[in-house]
Enzyme design. Structure first.
Site, PDB file in Angstrom:
ATOM      1  CB  THR A  70      17.432   1.398 -62.573  1.00 23.46           C
ATOM      2  OG1 THR A  70      16.759   0.701 -61.525  1.00 23.46           O
ATOM      3  CG2 THR A  70      16.473   1.698 -63.703  1.00 23.46           C
ATOM      4  CD  GLN A 179      18.640  -8.420 -54.680  1.00 25.34           C
ATOM      5  OE1 GLN A 179      19.172  -8.861 -53.653  1.00 25.34           O
ATOM      6  NE2 GLN A 179      17.820  -7.388 -54.656  1.00 25.34           N
ATOM      7  CB  SER A 199      22.853  -1.602 -57.325  1.00 26.05           C
ATOM      8  OG  SER A 199      22.210  -0.567 -56.636  1.00 26.05           O
ATOM      9  CG  HIS A 201      20.221   0.521 -52.913  1.00 27.76           C
ATOM     10  ND1 HIS A 201      18.986   0.086 -52.505  1.00 27.76           N
ATOM     11  CD2 HIS A 201      20.215   0.475 -54.252  1.00 27.76           C
ATOM     12  CE1 HIS A 201      18.254  -0.190 -53.573  1.00 27.76           C
ATOM     13  NE2 HIS A 201      18.979   0.035 -54.647  1.00 27.76           N
ATOM     14  CB  THR A 237      28.722  16.785 -61.914  1.00 34.83           C
ATOM     15  OG1 THR A 237      28.830  17.889 -62.812  1.00 34.83           O
ATOM     16  CG2 THR A 237      29.688  16.968 -60.754  1.00 34.83           C
ATOM     17  CB  CYS A 326      10.541  -1.052 -58.119  1.00 37.62           C
ATOM     18  SG  CYS A 326      11.618  -2.396 -58.449  1.00 37.62           S
TER      19      CYS A 326
END
Ligand code: PLP
Length: 386
Positions: A70, A179, A199, A201, A237, A326
């Protein structure tokens, strides 16, 4: 449990967990600290960056770590649009894109940009002649997903990239490849794109970490200001455990020539078994199973509510979803189906079954059997409700 919701997220690989654990227990320093522990954390982050760059075939200084897909999409879109000349404020995208693309674009629309949708074929592929017709020198940016997260449409970004070269000045090309990573080749994205979002995950890595690739020379204004990490483009960080987990997950991916054929073969088994148990009550939404991405099958079961089925299947240990993870909680599902021109009942009865390299063939057969059984059990109840 049979887990068929891999487009929402994947199970982290044990090696990913081990790599992360090390930075949470032993190498827990701040990469910006000048002492040994900090320098060790810095070294680990840079090593992960190098490894990810190597697997992607890009340079490591072109990668910006973010808090996920995102943020990568937001940074790509909002960070470049801030530098759009006043006369180039048109942006083109697809109506089936993920909300992390469409929502920042809606924000830009509220701030003077015109956002237009490229026409689609019924399976979700963009129409090249439609893109060409919209393309004029005032288009600043084009954003397109390489693989759609709900119905699995696989876009020909090579053709799109070539069309963009026909106009002067060439618009920036952002590709959401979240994806696609590990499922189809990313080579066309890096060849023709200017910005590519990824991404962790979705590839058996951790949640809350992603990466934006930026072609050298593309001007990006940061969204976060602070300590100047990530070459000043993303202060904060570093998520050291996340970055190390992402590095490990990327390293564990096997190179895909065009598309993961083994995964596709398993998806075809799932579809054949589903047809065996549901006959012509099941219809595919989006691309035909053999044409789409190898891990996503989106179907509608006639006369059934998608969310009712998801709940009933969950009780029997088969985990899947109606659509984008989502949006389902916010009851927005059906947007992508509408954009494909499907009638509302197809969106309302949609199920997304998504596989990973861990999905066993026996599980797919069993899931299809349970799906058939559940539809038969729920049938009379659904009829009484109507
Ligand atoms: C196509 C696509 N883009 C963006 C995202 C958002 O990524 P993340 O969950 O890492 O924020 C997802 C995840 O659902 C996705 O499937």
């Amino acid at each position: 449990m049979i887990y068929l919701d891999n487009a929402a997220t994947t199970r982290p690989h044990p090696d990913v967990v081990a790599a992360m654990e090390k930075t949470l227990t032993v190498a827990f320093g701040n990469p910006s600290s000048a002492h040994g522990l900090g320098m060790e954390a810095y070294r680990l982050v840079e090593e992960a960056r190098k490894r990810i760059a190597l697997t992607l075939g890009v340079e490591r200084q072109e990668l910006i770590f973010t808090s996920g897909g995102t943020e990568a999409n937001n940074l790509a879109l909002l960070g470049t649009a801030q530098n759009a000349p006043p006369k180039r404020r048109r942006i083109l995208t697809l109506a089936i894109e993920h909300d992390s693309v469409l929502q920042p674009l809606a924000h830009l629309e509220r701030h003077g940009f015109a956002v237009e949708m490229i026409p689609l074929h019924p399976d979700g592929r963009f129409r090249p002649e439609g893109l060409r017709a919209l393309l004029t020198p005032d288009v600043f940016l084009v954003s397109m997903g390489l693989v759609n997260n709900e119905v699995g449409t696989w876009q020909d970004v090579e053709t799109a990239g070539q069309i963009l070269q026909e106009v002067e000045p060439k618009p920036l090309f952002h590709i959401d490849a979240i994806q696609a990573w590990g499922k189809v080749s990313l080579r066309p994205a890096f060849r023709y794109g200017d910005l590519v979002s990824l991404s962790g995950h979705k590839i058996h890595g951790p949640k809350g970490v992603g990466v934006l690739w930026k072609r050298p020379g593309v001007v990006l204004t940061p969204l976060l200001f602070g300590g100047g990490q990530e070459a000043g483009l993303r202060s904060g960080t570093e998520n050291v455990p996340g970055i190390l987990g992402l590095g490990k997950a990327a390293e564990l991916l096997t190179e895909v020539e065009s598309r993961d054929e083994d995964l596709l073969a398993r998806k075809m088994i799932l579809w054949e078994e589903t047809q065996k148990h549901l006959g012509d009550r099941a219809a595919v939404n989006g691309p035909s199973p053999e044409e789409g991405a190898p891990h996503i099958l989106n179907i509608s079961v006639a006369g059934m509510g998608g969310s009712v089925l998801v709940e009933a299947l969950s009780q029997k240990g088969v985990l899947l979803s109606t659509g984008s993870a989502c949006s389902t909680r916010h009851m927005q599902s059906g947007r992508v189906h509408r954009a494909l021109g499907l009638p509302p009942e197809r969106g309302a009865s949609a199920l997304r079954l998504s596989l990973s390299r861990d999905t066993a063939v026996e599980d797919l057969k069993e899931a299809a059997r349970i799906l058939g059984e559940t539809v038969r059990e729920l049938g009379p109840i659904m009829r009484r409700r109507r």
